[in-house]
Design an enzyme around this catalytic site. Structure first.
Site, short mmCIF file in Angstrom:
data_model
loop_
_atom_site.label_atom_id
_atom_site.label_comp_id
_atom_site.label_asym_id
_atom_site.label_seq_id
_atom_site.Cartn_x
_atom_site.Cartn_y
_atom_site.Cartn_z
CG ASN A 10 38.57 27.71 50.04
OD1 ASN A 10 39.76 27.69 50.33
ND2 ASN A 10 38.05 28.55 49.14
CD GLU A 100 38.42 34.30 47.87
OE1 GLU A 100 39.24 33.47 48.33
OE2 GLU A 100 37.33 34.54 48.42
CD GLU A 168 32.88 28.84 46.09
OE1 GLU A 168 32.71 28.49 47.26
OE2 GLU A 168 33.93 29.33 45.66
N GLY A 174 31.95 35.25 51.38
CA GLY A 174 32.49 36.03 52.48
C GLY A 174 31.68 37.26 52.85
P1 PGA Z 1 32.52 31.70 52.38
O1 PGA Z 1 33.56 31.27 51.22
O2 PGA Z 1 31.86 30.46 52.87
O3 PGA Z 1 33.38 32.37 53.41
O4 PGA Z 1 31.55 32.64 51.73
C1 PGA Z 1 33.24 30.25 50.32
C2 PGA Z 1 34.34 30.08 49.30
O5 PGA Z 1 34.89 31.10 48.85
O6 PGA Z 1 34.68 28.96 48.91
#
Ligand code: PGA
Length: 252
Positions: A10, A100, A168, A174
């Site tokens: 992603n 998000e 998630e 993040g």
């Molecule tokens: P990340 O994001 O691997 O940067 O934690 C994962 C996502 O939001 O799909």
């Protein structure tokens, strides 16, 4: 039942033509070189790069997906992209309900379900994202929150062929703070059990449940080895070919 691991990148709102296309081409080359890979690979670039990414990945084992889709096929929705438009470009997947989007665009479970239905109607595989916040986890609500999001976002017509679930935890996205194997497996096993009740044993056994949230080359192998983790939805570590490839090499 053996579920094929899906390694999904992603990219979020990252990359322009130069570095984005180089990344797709790099991955296409690596997948070709791998021969019979143990995993499926997917990249979800920003919409600006979807068309060219589809061209670069055409005929290869690297699939391309959108990061979101509208619930309608077409109409007066300025700035939006429909699932049919993604399919028209050559996409085979669409992420829906990423945290998000749930936060930035106040998307509800009902809207996420409608988007997943649109993805299905357009012939795409919907990756339905769910996950609890840190406050919800600390309040002991992890299981309840994920169950509610799963059942509220899952279309009646969801099958193992047209739907992937992505757990998630919002606090892991993040942040560099990854769920422990126990934390991930607990939620994944609960989701699998809910899928048995909602869709029957056969569908639940075959439907892939991805983990997402700070998955990286160091922790991927441990997470991908868990009995109910069937791949990863990877943000930060999907932006560099070496990192993304190293995550994929963590497949059991
Ligand atoms: P990340 O994001 O691997 O940067 O934690 C994962 C996502 O939001 O799909």
């Amino acid at each position: 039942m053996a579920r094929r691991i899906l390694i999904a990148g992603n990219w979020k709102m990252n990359k322009v033509q130069s570095d984005g296309l180089a990344l797709v081409e790099d991955l296409v080359g690596r997948v070709k070189g791998e021969g019979a890979a143990k995993f499926d690979m997917l990249v979800c670039p920003p919409f600006t790069l979807v068309s060219k990414a589809c061209e670069a990945a055409a005929g290869s084992a690297v699939a391309v997906g959108g990061q979101d889709c509208h619930m309608n096929e077409k109409g007066a929705h300025t700035g939006d992209t429909s699932a049919w438009m993604l399919a028209d470009l050559g996409c085979s997947y669409a992420i829906v309900g990423h945290s998000e989007r749930r936060t930035d665009h106040a998307e509800t479970n009902e809207q996420v379900r409608a988007k997943a239905e649109a993805a299905h109607a357009a012939g795409l595989i919907a990756i339905i994202c769910i996950g609890e916040t840190l406050a919800e986890r600390e309040a002991g609500r992890t299981i309840e929150v994920n169950r509610t999001q799963l059942l509220g976002s899952l279309p009646d017509g969801a099958t193992a062929d047209n739907t992937v679930i992505a757990y998630e935890p919002v606090w892991a996205i993040g942040t560099g703070v990854v769920a422990t194997p126990d934390q991930a497996q607990e939620v994944h096993a609960m989701l699998r059990a809910e899928l048995v009740s909602a869709k029957g044993q056969g569908t639940a056994d075959a439907m892939r449940i991805l983990y997402g949230g700070s998955m990286n080359p160091k922790n991927a192998a441990e997470l991908l080895a868990l009995p109910d983790v069937d791949g990863g939805l990877i943000g930060g570590a999907s932006l560099k070919a070496d990192d993304f490839w190293a995550v994929a090499q963590g497949c059991p």
